[in-house]
Design a protein around this motif. Structure first.
Motif, PDB file in Angstrom:
ATOM      1  N   THR A  32       0.816  -1.216   0.000  1.00 52.68           N
ATOM      2  CA  THR A  32       0.000   0.000   0.000  1.00 52.68           C
ATOM      3  C   THR A  32       0.852   1.269   0.000  1.00 52.68           C
ATOM      4  OG1 THR A  32      -0.185  -0.042   2.427  1.00 52.68           O
ATOM      5  CG2 THR A  32      -1.884  -1.184   1.170  1.00 52.68           C
ATOM      6  N   SER A  33       2.087   1.164   0.492  1.00 58.42           N
ATOM      7  CA  SER A  33       2.982   2.322   0.496  1.00 58.42           C
ATOM      8  C   SER A  33       3.760   2.458  -0.799  1.00 58.42           C
ATOM      9  CB  SER A  33       3.957   2.214   1.672  1.00 58.42           C
ATOM     10  OG  SER A  33       4.809   1.096   1.516  1.00 58.42           O
ATOM     11  N   GLY A  34       3.661   1.468  -1.686  1.00 59.12           N
ATOM     12  CA  GLY A  34       4.356   1.525  -2.970  1.00 59.12           C
ATOM     13  C   GLY A  34       5.738   0.904  -2.962  1.00 59.12           C
ATOM     14  N   ASP A  35       6.116   0.256  -1.868  1.00 57.22           N
ATOM     15  CA  ASP A  35       7.440  -0.352  -1.791  1.00 57.22           C
ATOM     16  C   ASP A  35       7.517  -1.686  -2.518  1.00 57.22           C
ATOM     17  OD1 ASP A  35       8.375   1.763  -0.299  1.00 57.22           O
ATOM     18  OD2 ASP A  35       7.947   0.812   1.630  1.00 57.22           O
ATOM     19  N   LEU A  36       6.382  -2.320  -2.755  1.00 57.56           N
ATOM     20  CA  LEU A  36       6.334  -3.595  -3.463  1.00 57.56           C
ATOM     21  C   LEU A  36       5.336  -3.512  -4.602  1.00 57.56           C
ATOM     22  CD1 LEU A  36       6.400  -6.359  -0.670  1.00 57.56           C
ATOM     23  CD2 LEU A  36       8.152  -5.922  -2.392  1.00 57.56           C
ATOM     24  N   SER A 128       5.571  -9.552 -18.253  1.00 58.07           N
ATOM     25  CA  SER A 128       5.355  -8.417 -19.161  1.00 58.07           C
ATOM     26  C   SER A 128       4.547  -7.292 -18.525  1.00 58.07           C
ATOM     27  CB  SER A 128       4.650  -8.895 -20.435  1.00 58.07           C
ATOM     28  OG  SER A 128       3.361  -9.405 -20.137  1.00 58.07           O
ATOM     29  N   SER A 129       3.836  -7.611 -17.445  1.00 52.17           N
ATOM     30  CA  SER A 129       2.953  -6.598 -16.846  1.00 52.17           C
ATOM     31  C   SER A 129       3.503  -6.015 -15.552  1.00 52.17           C
ATOM     32  CB  SER A 129       1.573  -7.213 -16.571  1.00 52.17           C
ATOM     33  OG  SER A 129       1.671  -8.262 -15.609  1.00 52.17           O
ATOM     34  N   LEU A 130       4.691  -6.423 -15.144  1.00 51.70           N
ATOM     35  CA  LEU A 130       5.255  -5.954 -13.885  1.00 51.70           C
ATOM     36  C   LEU A 130       5.407  -4.433 -13.899  1.00 51.70           C
ATOM     37  CD1 LEU A 130       6.456  -6.765 -11.133  1.00 51.70           C
ATOM     38  CD2 LEU A 130       8.691  -6.852 -12.234  1.00 51.70           C
ATOM     39  N   GLY A 131       4.879  -3.792 -12.865  1.00 53.97           N
ATOM     40  CA  GLY A 131       4.971  -2.353 -12.752  1.00 53.97           C
ATOM     41  C   GLY A 131       3.740  -1.626 -13.233  1.00 53.97           C
TER      42      GLY A 131
END
Length: 221
Positions: A32-36, A128-131
């Motif tokens: 939720t914090s964007g670290d993962l 292919s969809s990571l990120g």
């Protein structure tokens, strides 16, 4: 009379979610914090809160109403089903997200794929969809999940809450329903449920029964 405390009092946000331990809290907070941003595999016994987390994580990340792509794994019968789920226009998907969201969300419930071809198709899509996309899978069959899928994912065993952890939530429910029960008696009943089932849903069922019993007695007196 209809009493459904699970429906009425189930957490509506991650701030209300009852984390079974700090490991679970820390990993979910990292998302939720964007670290993962890697795919997430939630595993554990029935009634531990996996499906609930699948719903609440996207809401917490976006902080608004979220559009998700939700599917039961058994409905993905062919590699083409997986490619269709993630969309064939990869250039568009890798640049844009739905409704300006941080991610395109894919929720896969009851996750387990026997077929090598299905697992290979999923691994291609995850790479292919990571990120851009966030895939959250839930399963009761963790030991059978393809090692390549697990290698690409963060994994979290979601354990059922112990009586002591669930107690404060149960007490608030009893107070909201104006049911008079001592802390000692409530904890005894929670411990009995945990010893028999280790299933959060069974806690709610026990509370339903207590409320029905109390209200029935009030009507007959």
């Amino acid at each position: 009379m209809i009493v459904n405390t699970e429906k009425k009092y189930s957490p509506k946000s991650l701030n209300e979610f009852i984390f079974p331990n700090e490991e679970a809290r820390e990993l979910i907070t990292a998302y939720t914090s964007g670290d993962l941003e890697r795919p997430l595999v939630l595993h554990g016994s029935s009634g531990s809160g996996k499906s609930l987390l699948q719903r609440l994580i996207p809401q917490s990340i976006e902080r608004k109403e979220v559009q998700v792509n939700k599917v039961i794994c058994s409905d993905l019968e062919m590699p083409s089903d997986i490619h269709d789920l993630y969309g064939r226009n990869k250039h568009f998907n890798n640049v844009f997200t739905v409704n300006g969201q941080r991610y395109n969300y894919f929720i896969i419930e009851e996750f387990y794929m026997k077929s090598i071809r299905l697992n290979d198709a999923l691994k291609i899509e995850l790479d292919s969809s990571l990120g851009t996309d966030l895939t959250i899978m839930s399963t009761n069959r963790f030991e059978l999940i393809d090692s390549g899928v697990l290698s690409r994912s963060e994994t979290l065993e979601v354990q059922p809450c112990t009586p002591n952890i669930f107690f404060s939530h149960a007490k608030k429910i009893m107070q909201s329903e104006e049911i008079d029960i001592s802390d000692r008696d409530l904890l005894i009943k929670l411990n009995a449920i945990y010893a028999a089932y280790q299933d959060n849903r069974k806690y709610y069922s026990m509370l339903d029964a207590l409320i029905r019993k109390e209200r029935t007695q009030c009507l007959t007196t």
